[in-house]
Scaffold this active site. Structure first.
Site, short mmCIF file in Angstrom:
data_model
loop_
_atom_site.label_atom_id
_atom_site.label_comp_id
_atom_site.label_asym_id
_atom_site.label_seq_id
_atom_site.Cartn_x
_atom_site.Cartn_y
_atom_site.Cartn_z
N GLN A 37 11.08 -74.28 -39.50
CA GLN A 37 11.42 -72.91 -39.88
C GLN A 37 11.49 -72.77 -41.39
OE1 GLN A 37 12.26 -69.92 -37.79
NE2 GLN A 37 10.71 -71.25 -36.92
N GLY A 46 19.01 -65.46 -33.43
CA GLY A 46 18.65 -65.96 -32.10
C GLY A 46 19.38 -67.21 -31.68
N THR A 102 12.88 -78.75 -35.62
CA THR A 102 12.52 -77.33 -35.52
C THR A 102 13.11 -76.54 -36.70
OG1 THR A 102 14.39 -76.96 -34.04
CG2 THR A 102 12.25 -77.33 -33.01
N PHE A 155 7.91 -62.25 -36.65
CA PHE A 155 8.23 -61.94 -38.06
C PHE A 155 8.77 -60.53 -38.23
CE2 PHE A 155 4.42 -64.82 -38.14
CZ PHE A 155 5.14 -65.98 -38.32
N THR A 182 9.70 -70.48 -32.70
CA THR A 182 10.76 -71.03 -33.53
C THR A 182 11.38 -72.29 -32.95
OG1 THR A 182 12.11 -69.42 -32.40
CG2 THR A 182 11.42 -68.87 -34.62
N GLY A 212 16.39 -69.11 -39.73
CA GLY A 212 14.96 -68.83 -39.66
C GLY A 212 14.43 -68.14 -40.90
N GLU A 213 15.16 -67.18 -41.40
CA GLU A 213 14.66 -66.39 -42.52
C GLU A 213 15.13 -66.91 -43.87
OE1 GLU A 213 16.32 -63.04 -40.58
OE2 GLU A 213 14.41 -61.98 -40.55
N LYS A 243 24.79 -71.38 -38.01
CA LYS A 243 24.39 -70.23 -38.83
C LYS A 243 22.88 -70.09 -38.67
CE LYS A 243 27.75 -70.53 -42.63
NZ LYS A 243 27.83 -70.60 -44.11
N GLY A 244 22.40 -68.86 -38.62
CA GLY A 244 20.97 -68.63 -38.51
C GLY A 244 20.27 -69.14 -39.76
MO1 MOS Z 1 13.10 -60.40 -38.07
S1 MOS Z 1 12.19 -59.39 -39.60
O1 MOS Z 1 14.42 -59.41 -37.69
O2 MOS Z 1 12.08 -60.73 -36.87
#
Ligand code: MOS
Length: 737
Positions: free
Chosen positions: A626, A504, A622, A257, A463, A692-693, A689-690
């Protein structure tokens, strides 16, 4: 929680990218065979010793006396290290880094002086034969301090704020388009509101932990890390040895995180002690120690000014953020930056200002920028009604979500839906998150049986990286998933950008795909000679290769033409000029329904929906996990999360998982995730495209907006707890009278 997932329809057959494959490391994890850093057995003949860190009990001042005699004589104690006997280390370095990269790789000395700069800063390390012995002896270390008054609060000190040279990720602190001041003052409809977001803490399940082992070859560090390159460089700088002599091993990381992007006290002190004692040393931060010693999200004040015409078109948009920052190492979260890209008001201004406090450094925490920024900004946007939205597949996300969620049933006037005691409301918010790409390399090898080994220093922080890279390699080489073995988390493998900033999957995945392309060329060359290998006539599928109309099984072919196996390296460049030709973001829309007890203000989640436009979805299982995790963070940010500071002493009070509240299953209710699977051809060859966040961006605002819609209580100080809702409901009722 609803689950709309099929089984492993694609395991071992067809093209696996895009299928909801189970985690390839799942069995290791649930059977306890995924070895985390602190569980590593000693690497050599000598068993590890255990370190325990003693933290300062003042937030600012000097150590005037430190007595370690009793601790040194305690049973099992091997060594007690303080600033008086710690090995020499380089200076900490400038507080404002010349380049963002230096933040990650600078020397981070510990026990290096008698200064105390934050509460619980390490002042001693006790090393003993067991963890228990070390902890018991740590209580015997006597420290006398000369305390100085510290400053910890943000709100009363906004006038002292300064402009930083840049924000995190290298953005300019201020932006201006058109003439915001004029447009805002002339806008027929104007909103000027201030929101507050509190200190928050990451709390990954695996605490920060390290085992350091020295040998003739140098230092080997087993630790939980997001980015091995940062750890290697930061540690080498701190220890004043070449990076090649530092090996980082981090095959499994129990959550990051953002808290595991750089080395912290456990890693540096384990390395120093292991070198001194010529013996492996293990150190873990306790959960309590993590709050002060492993980063946090800084408290912020957000002023949002929106001007619109009467039919709801946004004409002026102003967003100013004041954030607490560390005195000795600046960190400016890029909180207002997303607003520069999200809405198309002709007159826009954003700015970031910092107020120094006597705390350790705030650090990257899950969606730096958007997480606190969208929490405030998307609530303010909800306060201004009837707005049109623009841009990209954001609108698509909103339309799809509105239809699926039943938004047409929402009553716009707050407090209009009541079911017995419960006031029911719906809220929504936009989501945006930059799509970064980091330079990465990967190595792919195929043995004489066609079996594939993929190696890169990427991390899987929970992740699903092992799984998606397995899918990418299997698809690219046309082999079954169980022919592919992915090895991560060793700094001896090709360098990647690691896990962070949601870059990632795209970065590591692109490098693996490129390595597979290179490897296929080698296989073809070995099979037929390069001059005949016209790429169009070559097909890798189902564990076989078709060349010039002739199909051969890969294991037969490899055994014949490359009995020693073949391997290749691939890479992807970071964000170069071609990448910069477009604005790269992933988008989403969050919807929430809550019920609020009309008498007690108790808030219950009823349902949430996220519609996500994040390019090609590699693995919907997955990916969905996320997003669910992010939405859960959103609930936490809206309703529960805050690290409380005792402003008399500068210590975080609720520094454990009993008192730092996060949502548990019973708080979450029903969640649904829908992906708009639209590959982005400009981002990278795989169209990723990412994401996760992205799940957390705006999610909390949707929840807070639903609370407003249910109750009429607009709470502008997060988290939205029932005491604030009760006061807000009372105020709303007074207004209505
Ligand atoms: Mo993220 S806050 O760049 O692991």
């Amino acid at each position: 929680m609803t689950t709309k997932m099929q089984g492993n329809a694609g395991r071992g057959q067809g093209a696996p990218v895009g299928l909801p494959i189970d985690r390839v490391d799942g069995r290791l994890k649930v059977t306890g065979r995924a070895t985390y850093a602190y569980e590593q057995p000693s690497a050599g003949p000598v068993p590890p010793a255990y370190g325990y860190i003693v933290g300062a009990t003042i937030a600012r001042g000097r150590i005037v006396a430190i007595d370690t005699r009793q601790a040194r004589q305690a049973p099992g104690v091997i060594h007690v290290m303080t600033h008086r006997n710690a090995p020499a280390q380089p200076a900490f370095g400038p507080s404002v880094p010349p380049t963002p990269r230096d933040v990650f790789t600078r020397a981070r000395p510990y026990l290096a002086s008698d200064r105390v700069r934050y509460y619980d800063e390490p002042v001693a390390l006790v090393v003993a034969e067991s963890f228990e012995a070390a902890r018991a002896a740590a209580a015997l270390v006597q420290v006398r301090y000369q305390a100085e008054p510290g400053e910890f609060e943000l709100a009363p000190r906004l006038a002292e704020a300064y402009q930083p040279p840049r924000t995190n990720a290298g953005f300019a602190p201020d932006s201006a388009t058109g003439n915001f001041a004029n447009a805002f003052s002339e806008a027929p409809v104007a909103l000027d509101v201030t929101y507050a977001t509190p200190y928050q803490s990451h709390n990954p399940m695996e605490p920060h932990a390290t085992m350091a082992v020295w040998s003739d070859a140098g230092l080997t560090v087993y630790t939980g890390s997001q980015t091995l390159g940062n750890f290697q460089a930061g540690l080498a700088a701190t220890l004043r040895i070449p990076p090649e002599r530092v090996r980082i091993v981090s095959p499994f990381t129990g959550g990051g995180f953002g808290a595991k992007l750089i080395v912290h006290a456990d890693t540096v002190l384990a390395a120093l002690a292991a070198r001194e004692l010529r013996r492996p040393v293990k150190i873990a931060l306790t959960r309590q120690q993590m709050y002060a010693n492993a980063g946090h999200r800084a408290a912020m004040s957000h002023r949002v000014r929106l001007g619109a015409d009467r039919d709801g078109r946004l004409s002026a948009m102003g967003y100013e953020v004041w954030s607490a920052t560390c005195r000795f190492e600046e960190y400016c979260e890029q909180t207002a930056v997303f607003a520069r890209a999200l809405y198309a008001a002709p007159h826009r201004a954003t700015r970031h200002r910092l107020v120094p406090v006597d705390l350790n450094r705030g650090e990257w925490m899950r969606s730096p920028g958007e997480a606190p920024g969208m929490l405030a900004f998307e609530c303010a946007m909800d306060e201004l009604t009837g707005l049109p939205y623009s841009t990209r597949n954001l609108v698509d996300c909103m339309r799809t979500g509105a239809a699926r969620f039943g938004w047409q049933h929402r009553r716009a006037a707050p407090r209009s839906v009541r079911e017995g005691r419960w006031l029911v409301g719906m809220g929504m918010a936009a989501a945006i998150r930059p799509n970064y790409l980091g330079a990465a390399a990967a190595q792919v090898a195929m043995d004489s049986r066609g079996r594939v080994t993929v190696r890169l220093d990427m991390t899987d922080i929970g992740t699903g990286t092992y799984t998606i890279l397995t899918q990418i390699a299997a698809e690219s080489l046309g082999v079954p998933l169980n022919w592919v073995r992915v090895e991560l988390g060793d700094s001896r493998f090709p360098r990647t950008a690691g896990s962070g900033g949601s870059w990632g999957a795209a970065s590591a995945g692109s490098a693996v795909a490129d390595a597979c392309t290179q490897l296929k060329a080698r296989i073809v060359a070995a099979a037929k000679g390069p001059e005949q290998a016209a790429p169009a006539a070559v097909r890798f599928a189902d564990g076989a290769v078709t060349l010039g109309g002739q199909t051969q099984r890969l294991d037969d072919l490899m055994a014949r033409v490359a009995p020693g196996g073949l391997q290749a390296e691939g890479r992807v460049a970071g964000m170069g000029e071609a990448y910069k030709a477009h604005s790269h973001h992933a988008y989403g829309a969050h919807f929430a329904e809550v019920a609020v007890d009309a008498d007690t203000g108790e808030i219950r989640m009823r349902r949430m929906l996220a519609v996500i436009g994040a390019g090609r979805i590699l693995n919907p299982k997955t990916a969905r996990s996320q997003i669910l995790g992010g939405m859960t963070w959103g609930i936490g940010a809206a309703l529960m999360e805050q690290t409380l500071l005792d402003t008399r002493y500068g210590n975080f009070i609720n520094h454990d998982l009993a008192e730092y509240l996060v949502p548990v299953n019973g708080d979450v209710a029903q969640m649904e995730v829908v992906f708009l699977d639209q590959p982005d051809p400009n981002a990278n060859p795989l169209g990723i495209k990412g994401l996760g966040e992205l799940g957390v961006c705006g999610a909390g605002a949707a929840v807070a907006n639903a609370v407003y819609n249910a109750t009429g209580a607009r709470v502008r100080e997060f988290p939205v707890t029932l005491d604030k809702v009760l006061a807000g409901m009372a105020a709303a009722e007074r207004l209505a009278l």
